[in-house]
Design an enzyme around this catalytic site. Structure first.
Site, PDB file in Angstrom:
ATOM      1  N   ARG A 147       0.976  -1.085   0.037  1.00 52.42           N
ATOM      2  CA  ARG A 147       0.149  -0.174   0.137  1.00 52.42           C
ATOM      3  C   ARG A 147       0.732   1.182   0.069  1.00 52.42           C
ATOM      4  O   ARG A 147       2.196   1.258   0.591  1.00 52.42           O
ATOM      5  CB  ARG A 147      -1.021   0.034   1.253  1.00 52.42           C
ATOM      6  CG  ARG A 147      -0.249   0.224   2.524  1.00 52.42           C
ATOM      7  CD  ARG A 147      -0.285   1.621   3.106  1.00 52.42           C
ATOM      8  NE  ARG A 147       0.578   1.739   4.148  1.00 52.42           N
ATOM      9  CZ  ARG A 147       1.858   2.133   4.190  1.00 52.42           C
ATOM     10  NH1 ARG A 147       2.434   2.399   2.985  1.00 52.42           N
ATOM     11  NH2 ARG A 147       2.636   2.178   5.592  1.00 52.42           N
ATOM     12  N   ASP A 199      -3.146   6.759  12.254  1.00 49.55           N
ATOM     13  CA  ASP A 199      -4.149   5.648  12.511  1.00 49.55           C
ATOM     14  C   ASP A 199      -3.952   5.337  14.065  1.00 49.55           C
ATOM     15  O   ASP A 199      -5.065   4.794  14.559  1.00 49.55           O
ATOM     16  CB  ASP A 199      -3.462   4.304  11.585  1.00 49.55           C
ATOM     17  CG  ASP A 199      -2.302   3.661  11.742  1.00 49.55           C
ATOM     18  OD1 ASP A 199      -1.387   4.580  12.476  1.00 49.55           O
ATOM     19  OD2 ASP A 199      -2.056   2.745  11.106  1.00 49.55           O
ATOM     20  N   SER A 234       4.578  -1.315   3.124  1.00 45.97           N
ATOM     21  CA  SER A 234       3.655  -2.375   3.954  1.00 45.97           C
ATOM     22  C   SER A 234       4.046  -3.845   3.384  1.00 45.97           C
ATOM     23  O   SER A 234       3.113  -4.651   3.453  1.00 45.97           O
ATOM     24  CB  SER A 234       2.243  -2.269   3.861  1.00 45.97           C
ATOM     25  OG  SER A 234       1.995  -1.094   4.415  1.00 45.97           O
ATOM     26  N   SER A 235       5.372  -4.074   3.195  1.00 46.24           N
ATOM     27  CA  SER A 235       5.732  -5.238   2.875  1.00 46.24           C
ATOM     28  C   SER A 235       5.351  -6.510   3.876  1.00 46.24           C
ATOM     29  O   SER A 235       5.070  -7.522   3.644  1.00 46.24           O
ATOM     30  CB  SER A 235       7.214  -5.575   2.483  1.00 46.24           C
ATOM     31  OG  SER A 235       7.844  -4.992   3.379  1.00 46.24           O
ATOM     32  N   ASP A 247      -2.155  -0.339   7.627  1.00 47.52           N
ATOM     33  CA  ASP A 247      -1.360  -1.120   6.604  1.00 47.52           C
ATOM     34  C   ASP A 247      -2.255  -2.482   6.401  1.00 47.52           C
ATOM     35  O   ASP A 247      -2.722  -2.803   5.222  1.00 47.52           O
ATOM     36  CB  ASP A 247      -0.031  -1.515   7.243  1.00 47.52           C
ATOM     37  CG  ASP A 247       0.841  -0.216   7.175  1.00 47.52           C
ATOM     38  OD1 ASP A 247       0.254   0.825   6.659  1.00 47.52           O
ATOM     39  OD2 ASP A 247       1.874  -0.334   7.762  1.00 47.52           O
TER      40      ASP A 247
END
Ligand code: GLA
Length: 393
Positions: free
Chosen positions: A30, A39, A130-131, A176
């Site tokens: 993302r 967040d 966001s791996s 994520d």
């Protein structure tokens, strides 16, 4: 002359494990357009699932072990006994995102079978895309597919977040995992992190997304992330509210005396950043590139000056895009993700991508001596178990 087809994920799995996989999954990365580091204070965020992903193939093996290969990390197969899904360190650190997820399902009462898995894909690792969440979600879908059971996307995202907290020790928010699990092609996702409502937001068709990966990752990033989170919690306590989501600009101005200089800057970032998200959504709906660009720039400056999570490489890429401006079709640019390295996101008029990418590469290389990885990306769909006829990745 046609080039020979590369072996598919299924073929590569068969070479490693002797037979075709029972299933394949795909979990996108993302890029966050705006709403950074808010967040975990219950704020608003606007990520996009992208068309680069971690893919995985798996089959149960009838034994009490996991046999795991990660092509992305370029390492040899690892054998993990099912009795030991505990956290790993050192070069096995990537396993935490896999084992952490399996351990969480086990805590839910699921039986984790022995299986073989091959992880692959074209998502850059450790680039703020966001791996980790993609690897977690891919693992979750593998287990769900192999056991024939399922969780809904929000439950799955929460479970993956817990895995990251407990196994990787990173106290991340939920953005994520939700972006990876709820992506919608052609759309950004407006996520209200207070009630987890996800609203797909279409982007203007002539706005294109460019990711520029600095290819640097400064150390201490995880410790700094935790400290930012703690600062936000301390600021909320001092202001007498549950989270900074409950603070308006007026309340902050009237109560600034309750905060020391650092906490005042942290709170100002969170409160102004949350306000920028609906403003950006409105600008996108109106196709107002000037307003959108101003908000992206303000977000970057706030992350740089108030939240202290940028770095010279990110600043240079954002500034190079701002300088290019409308002459190269730039709408706006900012750092994206946790910071301390990683990538910037730039919105640019469709058709101008190649020119702008070249400008960013040349400008950055002149200063830092290496070429950043710059690519165009498109909003993609959510993580999924691939249907049998899904084109070979
Ligand atoms: C990391 C975390 C997210 C979020 C971002 C910053 O990607 O995993 O939860 O906090 O940083 O916006």
């Amino acid at each position: 002359m046609s080039s020979p087809a590369l072996p598919s994920l299924s073929d590569r799995f068969a070479v490693r494990f002797g037979a075709a996989p029972a299933l394949r999954v795909r979990a996108p990365g993302r890029v966050n357009l705006i709403g950074e580091h808010v967040d975990y204070v219950g704020g608003l965020v606007l990520p996009v699932a992208i068309d680069r992903a971690i893919c995985a193939a798996a089959s149960t093996n009838g034994r009490n072990v996991l046999r795991l290969v990660s092509e992305a990390a370029g390492i040899a197969p690892v054998e993990v006994p099912l009795v030991d899904l505990g956290p790993r360190t050192g070069s096995d650190g990537w396993l935490n995102y896999v084992l952490g997820v399996l351990a969480q399902y086990r805590e839910l009462g699921w039986t984790v079978p022995g299986f073989d898995a091959l992880f692959s894909g074209d998502l850059p690792l450790g680039a703020g895309l966001s791996s980790s969440a993609a690897l977690e979600t891919a693992t979750a879908l593998l287990l769900e597919g192999l056991t024939g059971r399922g969780l809904d996307p929000i439950e799955r995202a929460r479970l993956c977040q817990q895995a990251e907290h407990r196994h990787a020790g990173v106290p991340c928010g939920l953005m994520d995992q939700l972006a990876v699990g709820a992506g919608r092609a052609g759309h950004a996702l407006l996520i209200d992190c207070r009630d987890l409502r996800v609203t797909p937001v279409p982007l203007p068709p002539d706005w294109s997304i460019i990711v520029a990966d600095t290819r640097v990752k400064h150390t201490l990033a995880d410790g700094e992330y935790r400290r930012r989170r703690e600062d936000c919690e301390a600021a909320a306590r001092a202001l007498g509210v549950p989270t900074l989501r409950d603070v308006s600009l007026e309340l902050l101005a009237a109560n600034a005396f309750r905060l020391d200089e650092r906490l005042a800057r942290r709170a100002r970032h969170a409160v102004t950043e949350i306000a920028r998200v609906p403003a950006f959504v409105a600008a996108a709906a109106a196709g107002d590139a000037t307003a959108a660009g101003t908000l992206l720039r303000a977000s970057h400056l706030s992350l740089r000056d108030d939240f202290d999570v940028s770095c010279p490489e990110l600043d240079a890429l954002a500034e190079a895009a701002w300088r290019a401006g409308s002459e190269l079709g730039v709408i706006g640019a900012r750092m994206t993700g946790g910071g301390f390295g990683g990538a910037t996101v730039t919105l640019v008029r469709r058709g101008r991508e190649a020119e702008l990418a070249r400008h960013l590469e040349v400008d950055f290389a002149g200063r830092f001596g290496h070429i950043p990885s710059v690519f165009v990306t498109r909003p993609a769909g959510a993580a999924e178990i691939m249907p049998p006829d899904y084109p070979a990745p």
